[in-house]
Scaffold this motif. Structure first.
Motif, PDB file in Angstrom:
ATOM      1  N   GLN A   1      -6.333   3.356  -5.975  1.00  0.00           N
ATOM      2  CA  GLN A   1      -5.127   3.563  -6.758  1.00  0.00           C
ATOM      3  C   GLN A   1      -4.766   5.051  -6.794  1.00  0.00           C
ATOM      4  OE1 GLN A   1      -7.924   1.806  -7.650  1.00  0.00           O
ATOM      5  NE2 GLN A   1      -7.509   0.633  -9.520  1.00  0.00           N
TER       6      GLN A   1
ATOM      7  N   LYS B   1       0.214   2.136  -6.121  1.00  0.00           N
ATOM      8  CA  LYS B   1       0.813   3.468  -6.227  1.00  0.00           C
ATOM      9  C   LYS B   1       0.186   4.484  -5.273  1.00  0.00           C
ATOM     10  CE  LYS B   1       2.279   2.790 -11.011  1.00  0.00           C
ATOM     11  NZ  LYS B   1       2.274   3.312 -12.397  1.00  0.00           N
ATOM     12  N   ALA B   2      -0.382   3.994  -4.178  1.00  0.00           N
ATOM     13  CA  ALA B   2      -0.922   4.907  -3.169  1.00  0.00           C
ATOM     14  C   ALA B   2       0.221   5.492  -2.343  1.00  0.00           C
ATOM     15  CB  ALA B   2      -1.913   4.177  -2.268  1.00  0.00           C
TER      16      ALA B   2
ATOM     17  N   LEU C   1      -0.816  -3.581  -2.639  1.00  0.00           N
ATOM     18  CA  LEU C   1       0.015  -2.418  -2.325  1.00  0.00           C
ATOM     19  C   LEU C   1       1.155  -2.266  -3.329  1.00  0.00           C
ATOM     20  CD1 LEU C   1       0.003  -3.147   1.461  1.00  0.00           C
ATOM     21  CD2 LEU C   1      -0.692  -0.951   0.527  1.00  0.00           C
TER      22      LEU C   1
ATOM     23  N   SER D   1       3.252   1.012  -3.977  1.00  0.00           N
ATOM     24  CA  SER D   1       2.842   2.060  -3.039  1.00  0.00           C
ATOM     25  C   SER D   1       4.027   2.535  -2.200  1.00  0.00           C
ATOM     26  CB  SER D   1       1.707   1.566  -2.133  1.00  0.00           C
ATOM     27  OG  SER D   1       2.106   0.410  -1.422  1.00  0.00           O
TER      28      SER D   1
ATOM     29  N   THR E   1       6.754  -2.264  -3.489  1.00  0.00           N
ATOM     30  CA  THR E   1       6.325  -1.396  -2.384  1.00  0.00           C
ATOM     31  C   THR E   1       7.529  -0.857  -1.620  1.00  0.00           C
ATOM     32  OG1 THR E   1       4.303  -2.702  -2.166  1.00  0.00           O
ATOM     33  CG2 THR E   1       4.896  -1.302  -0.306  1.00  0.00           C
TER      34      THR E   1
END
Length: 269
Positions: free
Chosen positions: A162, A183-184, A201, A204, A224
């Motif tokens: 994360q 939230k990558a 994801l 992200s 995403t």
């Protein structure tokens, strides 16, 4: 107050003072011991013998567990050790060598640290490193920065990623099945043939990421951002879980049931 009661009070006060002094002395002795252990481990990290370096890495792990105040300093030492000893080499034409045992050990220790001893603004700096084929299954790598790092073929199944940053990183053929990538930041990341089966994801950011032949089956793409993603095809997203908040490249179409406000799929935890 009679004399016997007064004497008893003085005795109790003296005992309390002695106990306080003993506690201070014990704490000072413990702090001194930790400082000595820490200094010795730092010195041994530079030893030419692999077994000595491994001992130093595991000593630092024990200190981090024993002393919350030293936890983050030790994480900074270990990440610096990895950056210094496993840098990405420019113009590297040959295949990356197998990851060194001590580098793997340092990353394993980082991946099983107690992140509760960290502040939200503290991030693991693992940028510009070459850790091809590293085994970080189920590792805790929240808030880790892998900017421009080489993680080709890395084993990251069920890893906690994360808020991690992978800008311009190489994750070709990496195994990220069931990993938590909420939230990558994966903008510009090379994800060709990566296995993202059941990966989370959600939220992200992947603009410009290369997803050629990446496995997105049952991956959570709610919220995403995939705008500008490269080599992403319709059949890949048809296997994924998205909703109206999923942002796709202009050449792809969301599934009909994604257009509803609430996705029919349960969010992954």
């Amino acid at each position: 107050m009679d004399k016997s009661a007064e004497a008893a009070n003085k005795t109790a006060e003296a005992a309390l003072k002695n106990a306080e002094n003993a506690l201070k002395n014990a704490q000072a002795a413990q702090d001194k011991q930790i400082t000595e252990r820490f200094a010795k481990a730092i010195e041994q990290l530079g030893n030419e013998k692999i077994e000595t370096r491994l001992g130093a890495i595991y000593t630092l792990e024990r200190i981090a567990k024993d002393s919350k105040d030293d936890h983050w300093t030790i994480m900074e030492v270990l990440t610096a050790f990895v950056r210094e000893n496993a840098p990405v080499k420019k113009d590297q034409k040959q295949e990356s060598p197998k990851i060194r045992t001590d580098i793997q050990a340092a990353l394993t220790v980082i991946g099983r640290r107690n992140s509760k001893n960290e502040h939200e603004n503290q991030r693991l700096d693992l940028s510009n490193i070459d850790i091809t084929g590293v085994d970080l299954i189920k590792a805790n790598l929240e808030r880790a920065d892998f900017i421009s790092s080489n993680l080709e073929g890395a084993l990251l199944r069920e890893a906690r990623l994360q808020n991690a940053e992978f800008y311009d990183a190489n994750l070709r053929s990496a195994v990220l099945s069931e990993a938590n990538l909420q939230k990558a930041y994966l903008s510009g990341t090379k994800l060709q043939q990566a296995n993202l089966y059941k990966a989370n994801l959600q939220g992200s950011f992947l603009p410009g990421a290369n997803l050629h032949l990446a496995n997105l089956a049952e991956a959570n793409l709610q919220g995403t951002n995939l705008s500008g993603a490269k080599n992403l095809e319709q059949h890949q997203i048809e296997l994924a879980k998205g909703d109206r908040t999923t942002i796709l490249p202009e050449n792809l179409q969301p599934l009909e049931h994604w257009k509803t406000k609430v996705s029919p799929f349960k969010l992954q935890r």
